[in-house]
Design an enzyme around this catalytic site. Structure first.
Site, PDB file in Angstrom:
ATOM      1  N   GLY A  97       0.818  -1.211   0.000  1.00 45.00           N
ATOM      2  CA  GLY A  97       0.000   0.000   0.000  1.00 45.00           C
ATOM      3  C   GLY A  97       0.847   1.255   0.000  1.00 45.00           C
ATOM      4  O   GLY A  97       0.378   2.345  -0.316  1.00 45.00           O
ATOM      5  N   ASP A 257       2.071 -11.321   7.138  1.00 43.74           N
ATOM      6  CA  ASP A 257       2.527 -10.539   5.974  1.00 43.74           C
ATOM      7  C   ASP A 257       3.877  -9.892   6.246  1.00 43.74           C
ATOM      8  O   ASP A 257       4.462  -9.290   5.351  1.00 43.74           O
ATOM      9  CB  ASP A 257       1.493  -9.475   5.602  1.00 43.74           C
ATOM     10  CG  ASP A 257       1.130  -8.573   6.777  1.00 43.74           C
ATOM     11  OD1 ASP A 257       0.701  -9.114   7.812  1.00 43.74           O
ATOM     12  OD2 ASP A 257       1.294  -7.353   6.657  1.00 43.74           O
ATOM     13  N   ASN A 258       4.362 -10.010   7.468  1.00 38.71           N
ATOM     14  CA  ASN A 258       5.665  -9.446   7.789  1.00 38.71           C
ATOM     15  C   ASN A 258       6.689 -10.540   8.058  1.00 38.71           C
ATOM     16  O   ASN A 258       7.664 -10.336   8.773  1.00 38.71           O
ATOM     17  CB  ASN A 258       5.556  -8.512   8.992  1.00 38.71           C
ATOM     18  CG  ASN A 258       4.768  -7.261   8.664  1.00 38.71           C
ATOM     19  OD1 ASN A 258       4.721  -6.837   7.506  1.00 38.71           O
ATOM     20  ND2 ASN A 258       4.141  -6.664   9.660  1.00 38.71           N
TER      21      ASN A 258
HETATM   22  P1  AMP Z   1       2.524  -2.890   8.068  1.00 39.43           P
HETATM   23  O1  AMP Z   1       1.875  -2.601   9.366  1.00 39.43           O
HETATM   24  O2  AMP Z   1       3.636  -1.957   7.736  1.00 39.43           O
HETATM   25  O3  AMP Z   1       2.918  -4.310   7.916  1.00 39.43           O
HETATM   26  O4  AMP Z   1       1.414  -2.591   6.952  1.00 39.43           O
HETATM   27  C1  AMP Z   1       0.228  -3.291   6.873  1.00 39.43           C
HETATM   28  C2  AMP Z   1      -0.493  -2.938   5.603  1.00 39.43           C
HETATM   29  O5  AMP Z   1      -0.871  -1.559   5.595  1.00 39.43           O
HETATM   30  C3  AMP Z   1       0.310  -3.144   4.326  1.00 39.43           C
HETATM   31  O6  AMP Z   1      -0.558  -3.604   3.322  1.00 39.43           O
HETATM   32  C4  AMP Z   1       0.817  -1.768   4.021  1.00 39.43           C
HETATM   33  O7  AMP Z   1       1.107  -1.599   2.661  1.00 39.43           O
HETATM   34  C5  AMP Z   1      -0.351  -0.901   4.463  1.00 39.43           C
HETATM   35  N1  AMP Z   1       0.057   0.454   4.814  1.00 39.43           N
HETATM   36  C6  AMP Z   1       0.756   0.833   5.880  1.00 39.43           C
HETATM   37  N2  AMP Z   1       0.937   2.163   5.893  1.00 39.43           N
HETATM   38  C7  AMP Z   1       0.333   2.651   4.792  1.00 39.43           C
HETATM   39  C8  AMP Z   1       0.164   3.959   4.233  1.00 39.43           C
HETATM   40  N3  AMP Z   1       0.666   5.056   4.808  1.00 39.43           N
HETATM   41  N4  AMP Z   1      -0.527   4.056   3.080  1.00 39.43           N
HETATM   42  C9  AMP Z   1      -1.047   2.987   2.486  1.00 39.43           C
HETATM   43  N5  AMP Z   1      -0.917   1.739   2.965  1.00 39.43           N
HETATM   44  C10 AMP Z   1      -0.242   1.558   4.096  1.00 39.43           C
HETATM   45 MG    MG Z   2       4.217  -4.995   6.451  1.00 48.33          MG
END
Ligand code: AMP
Ligand code: MG
Length: 504
Positions: A97, A257-258
């Site tokens: 995202g 997903d991480n």
């Molecule tokens: P994360 O917590 O970094 O693993 O992100 C979880 C999901 O949220 C993933 O699909 C990321 O791409 C999305 N995501 C996190 N931050 C953003 C943002 N600022 N804009 C769009 N998508 C985001």
């Molecule tokens: Mg992530």
């Protein structure tokens, strides 16, 4: 003179093998230019490893490529699709995202590496997010991922941080930035879950073939490739989590997903290293239940691997019932594998040779856990305690007195040390060799939260000096660097309420 004449050759020799997979695994994205890109940090060593020309990479064109404002020759930018369990809850569609895969390059060692931008703007997977990142979290990932690499822990890397000149709106208005992340690949457990949940057998097979060819080519001829793949990923995760435990690292957001298929640490959001040892330590502001606490990490890795095993089931040959049984047995073996990996790590930290036998394993685990509980009960610093042990094996070392002093009750340590000495007396290693092993397993420098915060605050005010110093020191975490001794120390009064955020 026109820039384009001198800059016409490719900066990156991009290939796009992921973009040749079925189109439903990703979305093609055309990024938008950043108004005023400014290079904040560049990892020169990594750039050289990737065979990138430093002058060209730092040129205007290069820096524009690193924000997504210019599409490099040969790049086919895509956002990867994935799903995942976030804090145990199933989310059928996540995906990049706020990230963009520019393509892949082959490094000096012949390894294929992903070049990905993080924070370059919206993609079809952004949901309600803006796709952007702020300077603070970008530099934080830069510091911590590079520190992990220097600690010898498999990780995605940070090639560059570029300020975009844009504002990013969070709780406050922040300066925008893009991180260039380099990875063995960005395929996650959640990528497999994505195709599995869609009952996309063809996509699943294509993805499995892709990761086997890319990460585990030795398995191409395996009798049951899906099982062999699972075993290989499991082994890498056992090794990875054991190494995290060995340096007091808390990932903080071990969602499926991480978790990578390559075995690299990924997603430096709310992660942190602990100062005082606490088995239940949590730093993440959103981890209210402590699901991803330090001591829970082995169990969570196991939980995540169950999800991977399930997603691979359709690729197993023969009757489904038999396949489930086989996979279950593979899953069930994980805790023991992780324990063995952890024992390997902790033995080096304690200056013990790898010993065989169940009894030795049990006794050494008891010895190690005894030290950890005494550390917890006495507020001892994890990193300094382990680092200090080597000096205790050297009658000449001036710092012999340090370690007991880290314990509220020094005798709590001394009583343990007597047992440890008795164990060392049975070990075949000679003292000099032992100290070398210990000093190569017990870092002196970790990215301490208060130092990271200090560096980020200065960077926020336009001073990149502390950030650069911290990065340089953390490049050599096992070396005494007396001129930077203050960076090895815990905070004067520990901020037990220190909180980390996802950086979104
Ligand atoms: P994360 O917590 O970094 O693993 O992100 C979880 C999901 O949220 C993933 O699909 C990321 O791409 C999305 N995501 C996190 N931050 C953003 C943002 N600022 N804009 C769009 N998508 C985001
Ligand atoms: Mg992530």
């Amino acid at each position: 003179m026109v820039d384009a004449v001198t800059l016409s050759d490719d900066i990156f020799a991009f290939d796009n093998s992921y973009a040749r997979l079925p189109e439903r695994l990703f979305a093609r994205v055309s990024p938008s230019p950043a108004p005023a890109p400014q290079l904040l940090a560049l990892n020169r060593r990594l750039a050289e490893e990737l065979k990138l020309d430093l002058d060209r990479l730092t040129s205007r064109e290069g820096v524009e490529i690193l924000t997504g404002g210019r599409i490099a020759e040969g790049s086919e930018p895509i956002a990867m699709a994935y799903a995942g369990h976030q804090f145990g809850n199933w989310v059928p569609q996540l995906g990049d995202g706020r990230a963009l895969l520019l393509g892949e390059v082959i490094d000096r060692n012949g390894r294929r590496r992903d070049i990905q931008l993080k924070g370059s703007g919206r993609t079809p997977f952004s949901r309600s997010g803006d796709g952007k990142a702020a300077v603070g979290p970008v530099l934080r990932e830069f510091i911590i991922s590079e520190a992990m690499a220097a600690l010898g822990i498999p990780t995605t890397r940070s090639l560059a941080a570029v300020a975009t000149g844009e504002r990013v709106y969070r709780e406050e208005v922040l300066r925008g930035a893009v991180l260039t992340r380099v990875a063995a690949s960005h395929v996650r457990v959640g990528t497999f879950q994505y195709v599995y949940a869609r009952q996309d057998g063809e996509g699943l097979r294509a993805l499995a073939d892709f990761v086997i060819a890319r990460h585990y080519p030795e398995l191409t001829e395996a009798e049951v490739p899906a099982l062999a793949l699972f075993e290989a990923v499991k082994a890498r995760q056992a090794d990875l989590v054991a190494r995290w435990m060995g340096v007091g690292f808390i990932h903080g957001v071990m969602n499926t997903d991480n978790m990578t298929i390559s075995g690299e640490t990924i997603d430096y959001g709310p992660c942190a290293f602990m100062d005082t040892y606490r088995e239940g330590q949590v730093f993440s502001s959103i981890d209210v239940g402590g699901r991803y606490a330090y001591g829970n990490q082995p169990g969570i890795a196991h939980w995540n691997l169950v999800q991977l095993a399930q997603a691979l089931l359709p690729l197993m040959p023969g009757p489904q019932e038999k396949a489930v049984e086989t996979m279950q047995a593979a899953v069930d073996a994980f805790p023991e594998q992780l324990q063995a990996a952890w024992l390997g790590v902790i033995r080096r930290k304690l200056g013990l040779s790898p010993a065989t036998g169940v009894k030795a394993a049990e006794e050494d685990a008891v010895l190690a856990n005894d030290l950890l509980s005494r550390m917890e009960a006495n507020g001892a610093d994890f990193t300094l305690t382990f680092r200090g042990l080597a000096a205790l094996t050297d009658p000449e070392a001036p710092e012999r007195e340090a370690v007991p002093g880290f314990f509220a009750d020094p005798d709590a340590f001394n009583a343990w040390a007597a047992k440890w000495r008795a164990r060392l007396a049975e070990d075949p290693m000679v003292p000099a060799e032992r100290r070398a092993v210990m000093n190569g397993a017990n870092p002196l420098f970790i990215p301490r939260n208060h130092r990271v915060e200090e560096a980020l605050a200065a960077a926020e005010d336009g001073d990149l000096g502390p950030f650069k110093t911290l990065c340089a020191v953390l490049e050599r975490p096992f070396e005494d660097q007396p001129e930077h001794a203050e960076l090895s120390q815990p905070p004067l009064s520990e901020d037990a309420a220190y909180r980390t955020f996802c950086g979104t």
